[in-house]
Design an enzyme around this catalytic site. Structure first.
Site, PDB file in Angstrom:
ATOM      1  CG  ASN A 288      -1.722   1.227   1.391  1.00  0.00           C
ATOM      2  OD1 ASN A 288      -1.780   2.056   0.486  1.00  0.00           O
ATOM      3  ND2 ASN A 288      -2.375   1.375   2.532  1.00  0.00           N
TER       4      ASN A 288
ATOM      5  CE  LYS B 140      -0.084   3.197   4.850  1.00  0.00           C
ATOM      6  NZ  LYS B 140       0.061   3.277   6.288  1.00  0.00           N
TER       7      LYS B 140
ATOM      8  CG  HIS C 136      -5.649   1.939   5.402  1.00  0.00           C
ATOM      9  ND1 HIS C 136      -5.179   2.859   6.308  1.00  0.00           N
ATOM     10  CD2 HIS C 136      -4.657   1.036   5.217  1.00  0.00           C
ATOM     11  CE1 HIS C 136      -3.948   2.523   6.652  1.00  0.00           C
ATOM     12  NE2 HIS C 136      -3.610   1.421   6.006  1.00  0.00           N
TER      13      HIS C 136
ATOM     14  CD  GLU D  20      -2.742   5.483   6.938  1.00  0.00           C
ATOM     15  OE1 GLU D  20      -2.747   5.529   5.701  1.00  0.00           O
ATOM     16  OE2 GLU D  20      -1.811   4.963   7.598  1.00  0.00           O
TER      17      GLU D  20
ATOM     18  CD  GLU E  33      -3.328  -2.357   7.341  1.00  0.00           C
ATOM     19  OE1 GLU E  33      -2.228  -2.602   6.832  1.00  0.00           O
ATOM     20  OE2 GLU E  33      -3.953  -1.305   7.136  1.00  0.00           O
TER      21      GLU E  33
ATOM     22  N   GLY F 210       2.851   2.208  10.856  1.00  0.00           N
ATOM     23  CA  GLY F 210       3.820   3.302  10.726  1.00  0.00           C
ATOM     24  C   GLY F 210       4.552   3.636  12.014  1.00  0.00           C
TER      25      GLY F 210
ATOM     26  CB  SER G  26       5.574  -1.978  11.868  1.00  0.00           C
ATOM     27  OG  SER G  26       5.193  -0.641  12.160  1.00  0.00           O
TER      28      SER G  26
HETATM   29  P1  13P Z   1       3.282   0.374   7.696  1.00  0.00           P
HETATM   30  O1  13P Z   1       3.783  -0.918   7.073  1.00  0.00           O
HETATM   31  O2  13P Z   1       4.034   1.574   7.227  1.00  0.00           O
HETATM   32  O3  13P Z   1       3.202   0.241   9.183  1.00  0.00           O
HETATM   33  O4  13P Z   1       1.797   0.573   7.170  1.00  0.00           O
HETATM   34  C1  13P Z   1       0.886  -0.457   7.244  1.00  0.00           C
HETATM   35  C2  13P Z   1      -0.326  -0.105   6.497  1.00  0.00           C
HETATM   36  O5  13P Z   1      -1.078   0.778   6.879  1.00  0.00           O
HETATM   37  C3  13P Z   1      -0.597  -0.830   5.248  1.00  0.00           C
HETATM   38  O6  13P Z   1      -1.876  -0.583   4.780  1.00  0.00           O
END
Ligand code: 13P
Length: 255
Positions: A11, A13, A97, A99, A171, A177, A217
């Site tokens: 992803n 983003k 997601h 976010e 997740e 992150g 992560s």
């Molecule tokens: P990270 O791997 O940067 O922690 O992000 C995970 C994520 O949100 C994938 O959709």
């Protein structure tokens, strides 16, 4: 040994311009593992999807958008429809997601409509769920996960059928992150709960087929352990998917 093929998704983003996207997907396509062993997917920002599709050519890499609207067209300023995603070559779409949920107000009800619409239009949804740090500390993880599943897959529950191609991504928000990964045991516990929920709401066969990805992560040095868990069928990778040097070792986790 289960029959589920590992599914590794990047992803991106809101990262990478078109040139960087092409360079990355080309590097992944050149070195990607045997498609018989692992399914590989990238999810670029909307503006790079068509360019990335072209760069993929006939290489076995699936392509996803990071969001979509549930309607096929209409007065929805700023939104992109399932048919538009199909037109530029998407096979999958990431929905709900954390976010999108926390920063853009997406609710389980919206995710439900999107997931149902994606399937109706022939796109495979990757439905994301996960608890916050506060919810975990209050020992409410199972309750939160169950409520998100209930709400985000409501239409399928009503129809009593979940297409087994649907993918669920667990997740935990506190692991996204942050560099704090769930331990393999923590991931397995929730993945197992998700699979049991699927078996109870649909049937055992569906629950055995649906792939459940872990995200938060994921890095080259923790992917192997996570993937050794019986109910962890793949990974949804953020930061480490932005460079071939970290994403490729994740795709080759089994070596
Ligand atoms: P990270 O791997 O940067 O922690 O992000 C995970 C994520 O949100 C994938 O959709």
């Amino acid at each position: 040994m289960n029959q589920r093929k590992p599914f590794m998704a990047g992803n991106w983003k809101m990262n990478l311009n078109r040139e960087e996207s092409v360079a990355l997907v080309t590097a992944i396509a050149e070195e990607a593992p045997d498609p018989e062993r692992v399914d590989v997917l990238v999810a670029p920002p909307f503006t790079s999807i068509a360019t990335v599709r072209e760069a993929i050519g006939n290489k076995p890499i699936f392509l996803a958008a990071q969001n979509m609207h549930w309607e096929s067209q209409g007065a929805y300023t700023g939104e992109v429809s399932p048919t538009m995603l199909l037109e530029v070559g998407c096979t999958h779409v990431i929905l709900g997601h954390s976010e999108r949920r926390s920063l853009f107000g997406e609710t389980d009800g919206m995710i439900d409509r999107k997931a149902n619409s994606a399937c109706n239009f022939g796109l495979t949804p990757i439905v994301c769920i996960g608890e916050s740090l506060e919810e975990r500390e209050q020992e409410r993880t199972s309750e939160v996960i169950a409520a998100q599943l209930q709400g985000s897959l409501r239409s399928f529950r009503r129809q009593k059928v979940l297409p087994p191609v649907v993918i669920v991504a667990y997740e935990p928000v506190w692991a996204i992150g942050t560099g704090k990964t769930a331990t393999p045991e923590q991931a397995q516990e929730v993945h197992n709960q998700i699979r049991q929920w699927l078996a109870a709401q649909f049937d055992g066969n569906t629950a055995e087929k649906v792939r459940i990805l872990y995200g938060g992560s994921v890095k080259p040095d923790n992917v192997k352990e996570l993937m050794s868990m019986p109910d962890v069928d793949g990974a949804l990778v953020g930061g480490a998917s932005l460079k071939a040097s970290s994403f490729l070792p994740i795709l080759r986790f089994y070596l």
